[in-house]
Design an enzyme around this catalytic site. Structure first.
Site, PDB file in Angstrom:
ATOM      1  N   GLN A 176      -2.609  40.781  20.430  1.00  0.00           N
ATOM      2  CA  GLN A 176      -3.027  39.661  21.653  1.00  0.00           C
ATOM      3  C   GLN A 176      -2.464  39.579  22.656  1.00  0.00           C
ATOM      4  O   GLN A 176      -2.978  39.088  23.658  1.00  0.00           O
ATOM      5  CB  GLN A 176      -4.667  39.789  21.389  1.00  0.00           C
ATOM      6  CG  GLN A 176      -5.380  41.043  21.450  1.00  0.00           C
ATOM      7  CD  GLN A 176      -7.478  40.053  21.275  1.00  0.00           C
ATOM      8  OE1 GLN A 176      -7.057  39.487  21.527  1.00  0.00           O
ATOM      9  NE2 GLN A 176      -7.559  41.386  21.914  1.00  0.00           N
ATOM     10  N   ASN A 177      -1.295  38.977  21.842  1.00  0.00           N
ATOM     11  CA  ASN A 177      -0.210  38.516  22.294  1.00  0.00           C
ATOM     12  C   ASN A 177       0.605  39.107  23.218  1.00  0.00           C
ATOM     13  O   ASN A 177       1.250  39.816  22.660  1.00  0.00           O
ATOM     14  CB  ASN A 177       0.470  37.065  21.475  1.00  0.00           C
ATOM     15  CG  ASN A 177       1.711  36.175  21.978  1.00  0.00           C
ATOM     16  OD1 ASN A 177       2.779  36.092  22.909  1.00  0.00           O
ATOM     17  ND2 ASN A 177       1.343  35.503  21.686  1.00  0.00           N
ATOM     18  N   ARG A 178       0.736  38.606  24.461  1.00  0.00           N
ATOM     19  CA  ARG A 178       1.632  39.091  25.203  1.00  0.00           C
ATOM     20  C   ARG A 178       3.591  38.810  25.672  1.00  0.00           C
ATOM     21  O   ARG A 178       3.593  39.535  26.286  1.00  0.00           O
ATOM     22  CB  ARG A 178       1.168  39.084  26.521  1.00  0.00           C
ATOM     23  CG  ARG A 178      -0.449  39.273  27.217  1.00  0.00           C
ATOM     24  CD  ARG A 178      -1.437  38.586  27.913  1.00  0.00           C
ATOM     25  NE  ARG A 178      -1.310  37.465  28.136  1.00  0.00           N
ATOM     26  CZ  ARG A 178      -2.057  36.762  28.630  1.00  0.00           C
ATOM     27  NH1 ARG A 178      -2.172  37.289  30.053  1.00  0.00           N
ATOM     28  NH2 ARG A 178      -1.541  35.427  28.254  1.00  0.00           N
TER      29      ARG A 178
END
Length: 183
Positions: free
Chosen positions: A53-55
């Site tokens: 989920q880290n962009r």
């Protein structure tokens, strides 16, 4: 004091974490991006920004002109960084932390930025989020040459829900894009 700290760590709340993998850079690197400390997921994978989920990887791919192609494996990510002339590391060499929460970081030992700065032609340093920025100034600035720009970028962490991915790309492009275009 040391016994008290160990007692807290042993209660299962805080864990003493030592950064277990090195920076990514070579002599062609022109910008340095610094996070605070790898998340639990990143530490498990032994590479940066491993939480799905880290962009970070999507944002950097968009900013570095990868044509929307986001690197998947660790080897692809490492090659992408080096091809893009981006060095990547973290501010923290070791600290006490609960899980991956930057807000719980204490007892910090900073990384020595001269490891990269003595080899690469770094023209600017970018910190990924407010915590990395604050910790950089507190623990790492002394290893940097005077006058080197240090710019705080909005965090790519999923905890930074106030920033959409599109908005992050715009902000990162505005700051990093001018350096990458000069290459």
């Amino acid at each position: 004091m040391e016994n008290r700290r160990r007692a807290q760590l042993n209660k299962g709340k805080y864990k003493h974490v030592t950064h277990e993998f090195g920076p990514v850079y070579d002599e062609r690197s022109k910008i340095l991006i610094l996070g605070s400390l790898p998340s639990v997921k990143s530490r498990e994978q032994q590479f940066y920004y491993g939480h799905p989920q880290n962009r970070f990887w999507r944002v950097l791919a968009a900013v570095a002109g990868a044509g929307g192609s986001v690197p998947d494996s660790v080897d692809e990510k490492r090659a992408f960084l080096l091809e893009s002339r981006v060095a990547l590391w973290d501010v923290i060499a070791a600290c006490d932390i609960i899980g991956s929460a930057d807000s719980t970081i204490k007892n910090v030992q900073g990384n020595d930025m001269s490891v990269i700065l003595n080899t690469a032609d770094i023209r600017a340093i970018f910190t990924n989020g407010a915590k990395a920025h604050t910790l950089f100034w507190r623990y790492c600035m002394e290893s940097c040459p005077p006058g080197l720009p240090v710019v705080r970028l909005p965090s790519t962490s999923p905890a930074n829900a106030a920033w959409s991915e599109e908005r992050l790309i715009g902000a990162w492009q505005e700051e990093i894009g001018k350096y990458l275009q000069q290459l």
